[in-house]
Design a protein around this motif. Structure first.
Motif, mmCIF file in Angstrom:
data_model
loop_
_atom_site.group_PDB
_atom_site.id
_atom_site.type_symbol
_atom_site.label_atom_id
_atom_site.label_comp_id
_atom_site.label_asym_id
_atom_site.label_seq_id
_atom_site.Cartn_x
_atom_site.Cartn_y
_atom_site.Cartn_z
ATOM 1 N N VAL A 118 0.686 -1.568 -0.161
ATOM 2 C CA VAL A 118 0.174 0.186 0.246
ATOM 3 C C VAL A 118 0.915 1.231 0.075
ATOM 4 O O VAL A 118 0.229 2.625 -0.359
ATOM 5 C CB VAL A 118 -1.094 0.039 1.266
ATOM 6 N N ALA A 119 2.296 0.898 -0.011
ATOM 7 C CA ALA A 119 3.127 2.546 0.404
ATOM 8 C C ALA A 119 3.803 2.304 -0.734
ATOM 9 O O ALA A 119 4.668 1.240 -1.176
ATOM 10 C CB ALA A 119 3.793 2.585 1.889
ATOM 11 N N ASP A 120 4.114 3.423 -1.214
ATOM 12 C CA ASP A 120 4.697 3.239 -2.809
ATOM 13 C C ASP A 120 6.256 2.893 -2.494
ATOM 14 O O ASP A 120 7.033 2.987 -3.355
ATOM 15 C CB ASP A 120 4.361 4.441 -4.003
ATOM 16 N N GLU A 121 6.270 4.327 -1.173
ATOM 17 C CA GLU A 121 7.767 4.218 -0.605
ATOM 18 C C GLU A 121 7.450 4.262 1.060
ATOM 19 O O GLU A 121 7.052 4.348 1.118
ATOM 20 C CB GLU A 121 8.908 6.013 -0.946
ATOM 21 N N ILE A 122 8.622 4.149 1.456
ATOM 22 C CA ILE A 122 8.482 3.715 2.613
ATOM 23 C C ILE A 122 9.707 4.141 3.176
ATOM 24 O O ILE A 122 10.983 4.060 2.850
ATOM 25 C CB ILE A 122 8.369 2.483 3.279
ATOM 26 N N ALA A 123 9.973 5.212 4.653
ATOM 27 C CA ALA A 123 11.456 5.877 5.023
ATOM 28 C C ALA A 123 10.643 5.787 6.468
ATOM 29 O O ALA A 123 9.996 6.062 6.779
ATOM 30 C CB ALA A 123 11.196 7.766 4.859
ATOM 31 N N ILE A 124 11.976 5.517 7.071
ATOM 32 C CA ILE A 124 12.449 5.320 8.791
ATOM 33 C C ILE A 124 12.492 7.144 8.589
ATOM 34 O O ILE A 124 13.645 7.799 8.665
ATOM 35 C CB ILE A 124 13.250 4.743 8.947
ATOM 36 N N ALA A 125 11.636 7.795 9.686
ATOM 37 C CA ALA A 125 12.090 8.817 10.283
ATOM 38 C C ALA A 125 11.369 8.743 11.730
ATOM 39 O O ALA A 125 10.779 8.503 11.722
ATOM 40 C CB ALA A 125 11.970 10.002 9.848
ATOM 41 N N ASP A 126 11.891 10.034 12.757
ATOM 42 C CA ASP A 126 11.356 10.402 13.669
ATOM 43 C C ASP A 126 10.102 11.827 13.569
ATOM 44 O O ASP A 126 10.604 12.510 12.997
ATOM 45 C CB ASP A 126 12.409 10.748 15.062
ATOM 46 N N ALA A 127 8.546 10.664 13.467
ATOM 47 C CA ALA A 127 7.751 11.677 13.358
ATOM 48 C C ALA A 127 7.612 13.439 13.620
ATOM 49 O O ALA A 127 7.140 14.464 13.736
ATOM 50 C CB ALA A 127 6.183 11.105 13.242
ATOM 51 N N ARG A 128 8.144 12.969 14.887
ATOM 52 C CA ARG A 128 8.373 14.612 15.960
ATOM 53 C C ARG A 128 9.245 15.053 15.606
ATOM 54 O O ARG A 128 9.067 16.369 15.989
ATOM 55 C CB ARG A 128 8.655 13.671 17.515
ATOM 56 N N ASN A 129 10.544 14.875 14.031
ATOM 57 C CA ASN A 129 11.295 15.664 14.004
ATOM 58 C C ASN A 129 10.852 16.319 12.872
ATOM 59 O O ASN A 129 11.161 16.201 11.513
ATOM 60 C CB ASN A 129 13.046 14.796 13.231
#
Lengths: 336, 336
Positions: A229-240
């Motif tokens: 369901v996701a064309d791209e997936i990135a790892i990140a801290d959503a609070r930053n």
């Protein structure tokens, strides 16, 4: 109108609606347009459960004791810190002669309104719950008002699964509605591997959007990658905010992360003329309003309304037709 | 991007934007894309001033002391209870060589971003302020970042008046935008006699809407009646949802009341398919989200974004062309 919205159940303060009340009358006798449910299971809101678990350092017995205390004190499972509740499933026990809800005694149902406004009495001390997950086996009674929403449980899904889907079903329905207002939109979902996040991605994909998910860990990325369901997936801290904005720029950003502090990243990652949909109960109204102003961001910001007509059926259909999303839900229910 | 949004001014916690920060570096030396303003006057956000005045029982000296303490502690006038700030006016003192804001030393300006993200240093102990009104004569310095909004003060309006208009100029601009998405809409404004309320009514009227105002007292009703921007005016407690919903049913409801607890009345007073715009900083996100769900209300709920392109000029034009609204503002500035 007074009866249909449950004013007769408000003990204090007087004059407010049940959701705003500090304390409700949860007695099991029903009024003419009320319905009594025999409770089988509560599904605590993710932000609420997280707050309780962190407060008690993961001690399940203490979490259970506090949930019992909240329900006994307030007459509803309304976490006073997060302001959020959850949902429940049970069996219809008695239906007032003037109820417009269309249910009958014996129906297996899920309440589609929040526990923060549902009169609730617990009678089994939650003895079958270890306090370690947001799914709470329970016995007791709950009351529905005339103006309410209830879903009969689908026969082809386990009750726990249906409850988990119903709990977040407003999200995919609203994402669908907003995505169809744009031409070839890009949709970014913060917290894409969770319940509301994965269904939001599935809804965006079905609406023809290009999708990006931000997740917090490699484990979440790997789990979501298989769902398609996701064309791209990135790892990140959503609070930053800077990190989030560097990963994606989208027409529509959907916030499904149940921790505070994700408003600014969502705003910075949204293109001018775009829309941010806040579904997390941890959203701060002033942080969103002043954040957009401070960034001179011309974006539309929506309070994620948990009700869109047809939302429950829409979400169940997404689950049925997206087996990998169903697998994500099943894994989560199993205590992932 | 880091510089343009002011990350270099954040002391704690690291990594967040200035609005989310607990403490900013308010030192007067500017970076290459910053601008330093010599402060002349602060305009505290209405919710913030009300909270401080009520906390100190109307003792102006104590209110002044707490404002000084907040600014000294946080490096900005960011009320930790309400989460809100306000705005300021002053004179441009120094402009960094890379600033994109287009101002020059000597320009009389108002900052159109919130004080909650504006590094601020007070140097006169606010000695000319009695602590009894939200307009605060002040001397000191404030810093603007690259990505900011600043308005040069119009020559034909007193500075206090321009500041009061700029403080709420996002509201009429967004009301105009939303009203034009409906055909012959009805617009209800809760708190119609206040600053954002009266300008919202004027904007709705100009957009062709039929308007209703809810105000709290006969005095407010009489003051607003002469302005010609409300087709109907009702007196009600905006915190009482049943009372509000009985007074009006609208396509668009605008919340401009700076007290908590107005979410449910606004939702109940809005027709299915309608829009609620929350401009009050006292809005509770969970109360809005869960309230709409609990009432099965299919309404769009907007976080009132303080920024819409052209908002300052739009609001000033409304004031110039609606003398009675200008009179309401002048009365309020005079300490009504």
């Amino acid at each position: 109108m007074a009866g249909s919205v449950g004013l007769q159940r408000v003990i204090e303060p007087p004059g407010v609606l049940p959701q705003a009340a500090w304390r409700l009358d949860a007695s099991p006798e029903i009024g003419p347009d009320e319905v009594r449910i025999r409770v089988r299971r509560l599904n605590l809101d993710a932000a609420s459960f997280r707050q309780l678990a962190e407060k008690h350092g993961g001690d399940g017995a203490k979490v259970r004791a506090e949930v019992l205390d909240i329900v006994a004190t307030r007459g509803k499972m309304h976490n006073p810190v997060t302001g959020s509740g959850g949902m429940l499933i049970g069996v219809v026990e008695e239906v007032g002669p003037e109820s417009p809800l269309g249910v009958e005694p014996g129906d297996r149902v899920a309440t589609l309104v929040s526990l923060t406004l549902t009169p609730l009495r617990i009678t089994d001390d939650l003895r079958d719950w270890d306090g370690l997950s947001e799914q709470v086996p329970a016995d007791g009674t709950a009351i529905l008002f005339g103006r309410s929403i209830v879903g009969v449980l689908p026969g082809d899904l386990p009750a726990e699964l249906a409850l988990a889907v119903y709990d977040v079903c407003g999200a995919p329905a609203l994402v669908d509605r907003v995505a169809r207002q744009y031409r070839d939109p890009t949709v970014l979902v913060l917290g894409g591997a969770g319940k509301s996040g994965s269904l939001s991605l599935a809804a965006a994909k079905r609406a023809g959007a290009r999708t990006t998910a931000i997740v917090v860990s490699e484990a979440e990325r790997d789990a979501l990658a298989g769902a398609g369901v996701a064309d791209e997936i990135a790892i990140a801290d959503a609070r930053n905010p800077v990190e989030v904005a560097e990963k994606a720029q989208a027409d529509i950003t959907v916030v499904c992360v149940d921790v505070p502090g994700c408003e600014h990243g969502a705003i910075l990652a949204t293109k001018p003329g775009g829309t941010v949909i806040f579904f997390s109960m941890a959203t701060s109204f002033p942080a969103a309003a002043l954040g957009a102003e401070g960034l001179a961001a011309d974006v539309t910001m929506l309070v994620g309304n948990g009700y869109v007509p047809g939302h429950a059926a829409f979400a169940v259909d997404l689950l049925r037709t997206t087996p990998a999303v169903r697998a994500l839900f099943e894994k989560r229910i199993a205590g992932d």
